[in-house]
Design a protein around this motif. Structure first.
Motif, PDB file in Angstrom:
ATOM      1  N   VAL A  71       0.868  -1.172   0.000  1.00 35.54           N
ATOM      2  CA  VAL A  71       0.000   0.000   0.000  1.00 35.54           C
ATOM      3  C   VAL A  71       0.904   1.220   0.000  1.00 35.54           C
ATOM      4  O   VAL A  71       1.612   1.474   0.961  1.00 35.54           O
ATOM      5  N   ARG A  72       0.874   1.946  -1.107  1.00 37.77           N
ATOM      6  CA  ARG A  72       1.747   3.111  -1.242  1.00 37.77           C
ATOM      7  C   ARG A  72       1.103   4.327  -0.610  1.00 37.77           C
ATOM      8  O   ARG A  72      -0.058   4.613  -0.853  1.00 37.77           O
ATOM      9  N   LEU A  73       1.900   5.024   0.177  1.00 36.52           N
ATOM     10  CA  LEU A  73       1.398   6.228   0.828  1.00 36.52           C
ATOM     11  C   LEU A  73       1.491   7.427  -0.090  1.00 36.52           C
ATOM     12  O   LEU A  73       0.687   8.347  -0.011  1.00 36.52           O
ATOM     13  N   PHE A  74       2.485   7.429  -0.957  1.00 38.20           N
ATOM     14  CA  PHE A  74       2.678   8.492  -1.927  1.00 38.20           C
ATOM     15  C   PHE A  74       2.869   7.834  -3.273  1.00 38.20           C
ATOM     16  O   PHE A  74       3.612   6.874  -3.407  1.00 38.20           O
ATOM     17  N   ASP A  75       2.207   8.354  -4.280  1.00 35.33           N
ATOM     18  CA  ASP A  75       2.264   7.736  -5.589  1.00 35.33           C
ATOM     19  C   ASP A  75       3.335   8.392  -6.456  1.00 35.33           C
ATOM     20  O   ASP A  75       3.054   8.916  -7.526  1.00 35.33           O
ATOM     21  N   VAL A  76       4.562   8.390  -5.950  1.00 32.61           N
ATOM     22  CA  VAL A  76       5.693   8.955  -6.676  1.00 32.61           C
ATOM     23  C   VAL A  76       6.915   8.081  -6.437  1.00 32.61           C
ATOM     24  O   VAL A  76       6.937   7.259  -5.534  1.00 32.61           O
ATOM     25  N   ASP A  77       7.953   8.312  -7.236  1.00 33.61           N
ATOM     26  CA  ASP A  77       9.160   7.518  -7.060  1.00 33.61           C
ATOM     27  C   ASP A  77      10.006   8.078  -5.914  1.00 33.61           C
ATOM     28  O   ASP A  77       9.769   9.164  -5.414  1.00 33.61           O
ATOM     29  N   GLU A  78      11.043   7.329  -5.525  1.00 36.02           N
ATOM     30  CA  GLU A  78      11.870   7.720  -4.386  1.00 36.02           C
ATOM     31  C   GLU A  78      12.600   9.045  -4.631  1.00 36.02           C
ATOM     32  O   GLU A  78      12.782   9.832  -3.713  1.00 36.02           O
ATOM     33  N   ARG A  79      13.003   9.296  -5.848  1.00 41.23           N
ATOM     34  CA  ARG A  79      13.716  10.544  -6.158  1.00 41.23           C
ATOM     35  C   ARG A  79      12.806  11.750  -5.948  1.00 41.23           C
ATOM     36  O   ARG A  79      13.213  12.759  -5.388  1.00 41.23           O
ATOM     37  N   THR A  80      11.569  11.628  -6.383  1.00 42.67           N
ATOM     38  CA  THR A  80      10.614  12.709  -6.194  1.00 42.67           C
ATOM     39  C   THR A  80      10.345  12.923  -4.706  1.00 42.67           C
ATOM     40  O   THR A  80      10.228  14.058  -4.241  1.00 42.67           O
ATOM     41  N   LEU A  81      10.241  11.834  -3.946  1.00 43.85           N
ATOM     42  CA  LEU A  81      10.046  11.950  -2.510  1.00 43.85           C
ATOM     43  C   LEU A  81      11.221  12.669  -1.858  1.00 43.85           C
ATOM     44  O   LEU A  81      11.034  13.517  -0.982  1.00 43.85           O
ATOM     45  N   ALA A  82      12.430  12.340  -2.260  1.00 46.89           N
ATOM     46  CA  ALA A  82      13.615  12.987  -1.703  1.00 46.89           C
ATOM     47  C   ALA A  82      13.623  14.478  -2.012  1.00 46.89           C
ATOM     48  O   ALA A  82      13.938  15.305  -1.150  1.00 46.89           O
ATOM     49  N   THR A  83      13.235  14.842  -3.222  1.00 47.12           N
ATOM     50  CA  THR A  83      13.167  16.250  -3.606  1.00 47.12           C
ATOM     51  C   THR A  83      12.103  16.973  -2.788  1.00 47.12           C
ATOM     52  O   THR A  83      12.330  18.074  -2.278  1.00 47.12           O
ATOM     53  N   HIS A  84      10.955  16.333  -2.652  1.00 46.60           N
ATOM     54  CA  HIS A  84       9.863  16.926  -1.873  1.00 46.60           C
ATOM     55  C   HIS A  84      10.286  17.103  -0.414  1.00 46.60           C
ATOM     56  O   HIS A  84      10.026  18.141   0.206  1.00 46.60           O
ATOM     57  N   ASN A  85      10.972  16.108   0.128  1.00 44.75           N
ATOM     58  CA  ASN A  85      11.450  16.170   1.509  1.00 44.75           C
ATOM     59  C   ASN A  85      12.440  17.325   1.680  1.00 44.75           C
ATOM     60  O   ASN A  85      12.384  18.058   2.666  1.00 44.75           O
ATOM     61  N   ALA A  86      13.341  17.504   0.710  1.00 44.54           N
ATOM     62  CA  ALA A  86      14.320  18.595   0.771  1.00 44.54           C
ATOM     63  C   ALA A  86      13.628  19.959   0.736  1.00 44.54           C
ATOM     64  O   ALA A  86      14.009  20.879   1.483  1.00 44.54           O
ATOM     65  N   THR A  93      13.041  25.546   7.701  1.00 46.30           N
ATOM     66  CA  THR A  93      14.113  26.406   8.213  1.00 46.30           C
ATOM     67  C   THR A  93      13.700  27.873   8.187  1.00 46.30           C
ATOM     68  O   THR A  93      14.227  28.674   8.951  1.00 46.30           O
ATOM     69  N   LEU A  94      12.768  28.231   7.316  1.00 50.40           N
ATOM     70  CA  LEU A  94      12.309  29.615   7.227  1.00 50.40           C
ATOM     71  C   LEU A  94      11.195  29.942   8.221  1.00 50.40           C
ATOM     72  O   LEU A  94      10.953  31.107   8.522  1.00 50.40           O
ATOM     73  N   LEU A  95      10.526  28.927   8.701  1.00 52.86           N
ATOM     74  CA  LEU A  95       9.422  29.123   9.642  1.00 52.86           C
ATOM     75  C   LEU A  95       9.964  29.184  11.068  1.00 52.86           C
ATOM     76  O   LEU A  95      11.043  28.666  11.354  1.00 52.86           O
ATOM     77  N   PRO A  96       9.220  29.814  11.985  1.00 57.25           N
ATOM     78  CA  PRO A  96       9.672  29.841  13.384  1.00 57.25           C
ATOM     79  C   PRO A  96       9.780  28.425  13.943  1.00 57.25           C
ATOM     80  O   PRO A  96       9.056  27.521  13.528  1.00 57.25           O
ATOM     81  N   LYS A  97      10.698  28.251  14.887  1.00 58.41           N
ATOM     82  CA  LYS A  97      10.906  26.920  15.479  1.00 58.41           C
ATOM     83  C   LYS A  97       9.732  26.487  16.357  1.00 58.41           C
ATOM     84  O   LYS A  97       9.472  25.308  16.514  1.00 58.41           O
ATOM     85  N   SER A  98       9.045  27.454  16.938  1.00 55.45           N
ATOM     86  CA  SER A  98       7.895  27.134  17.772  1.00 55.45           C
ATOM     87  C   SER A  98       6.935  28.320  17.750  1.00 55.45           C
ATOM     88  O   SER A  98       7.280  29.404  17.293  1.00 55.45           O
ATOM     89  N   VAL A  99       5.757  28.086  18.262  1.00 52.61           N
ATOM     90  CA  VAL A  99       4.736  29.131  18.330  1.00 52.61           C
ATOM     91  C   VAL A  99       4.416  29.355  19.801  1.00 52.61           C
ATOM     92  O   VAL A  99       4.103  28.414  20.524  1.00 52.61           O
ATOM     93  N   ARG A 100       4.533  30.592  20.210  1.00 50.31           N
ATOM     94  CA  ARG A 100       4.195  30.948  21.593  1.00 50.31           C
ATOM     95  C   ARG A 100       3.275  32.155  21.561  1.00 50.31           C
ATOM     96  O   ARG A 100       3.547  33.121  20.873  1.00 50.31           O
ATOM     97  N   HIS A 101       2.218  32.060  22.318  1.00 46.40           N
ATOM     98  CA  HIS A 101       1.309  33.189  22.435  1.00 46.40           C
ATOM     99  C   HIS A 101       1.824  34.107  23.530  1.00 46.40           C
ATOM    100  O   HIS A 101       2.265  33.650  24.587  1.00 46.40           O
ATOM    101  N   ARG A 102       1.792  35.374  23.253  1.00 43.99           N
ATOM    102  CA  ARG A 102       2.254  36.340  24.246  1.00 43.99           C
ATOM    103  C   ARG A 102       1.254  36.396  25.389  1.00 43.99           C
ATOM    104  O   ARG A 102       0.049  36.388  25.176  1.00 43.99           O
ATOM    105  N   LYS A 103       1.807  36.497  26.566  1.00 42.08           N
ATOM    106  CA  LYS A 103       0.941  36.653  27.724  1.00 42.08           C
ATOM    107  C   LYS A 103       0.443  38.078  27.766  1.00 42.08           C
ATOM    108  O   LYS A 103       1.216  39.021  27.603  1.00 42.08           O
ATOM    109  N   GLN A 104      -0.832  38.214  27.944  1.00 36.12           N
ATOM    110  CA  GLN A 104      -1.425  39.536  27.996  1.00 36.12           C
ATOM    111  C   GLN A 104      -1.196  40.113  29.400  1.00 36.12           C
ATOM    112  O   GLN A 104      -1.486  39.459  30.399  1.00 36.12           O
TER     113      GLN A 104
END
Length: 110
Positions: A71-86, A93-104
């Protein structure tokens, strides 16, 4: 003590479909439940829970069982998966490492 968890209808349906796909794959490969559970390193009860679409099994275990029966989870080859993963790694790396709400701050100046 294990906490009871509720799942949405969509999640339950997806688990049911995925379990049926795994069971169909097992039967198409002419594997008994015992054979597949031994190959996956799980109990027959865990396999039965997965095939019945019950929540609670570790996701890695479910994915391994799915892979064993084709049962394939993704219908692509391994190379495409590696590219997608990269690409996803770059995005993360561009998104914040975590989300914290400021205390009011409390305004207690009457």
């Amino acid at each position: 003590m294990k906490r009871a968890r509720s799942y949405s209808r969509v999640t339950k349906q997806a688990l049911s479909i995925f379990g049926k796909l795994i069971k169909a794959g097992r039967l198409e490969h002419k594997l008994t439940a015992t054979e597949l559970s031994e190959r996956a390193g799980i109990t027959r009860r865990t396999l039965r829970n997965i095939e019945n679409g019950e929540a609670g099994s570790e996701i890695g275990t479910v994915f391994e069982v799915a892979a064993l029966v084709g049962v394939r989870l993704f219908d692509v080859d391994e190379r495409t998966l590696a590219t997608h993963n990269a690409h996803l790694e770059e995005k993360l790396t561009l998104l914040p490492k975590s989300v914290r709400h400021r205390k009011q701050e409390v305004d207690d100046d009457f």
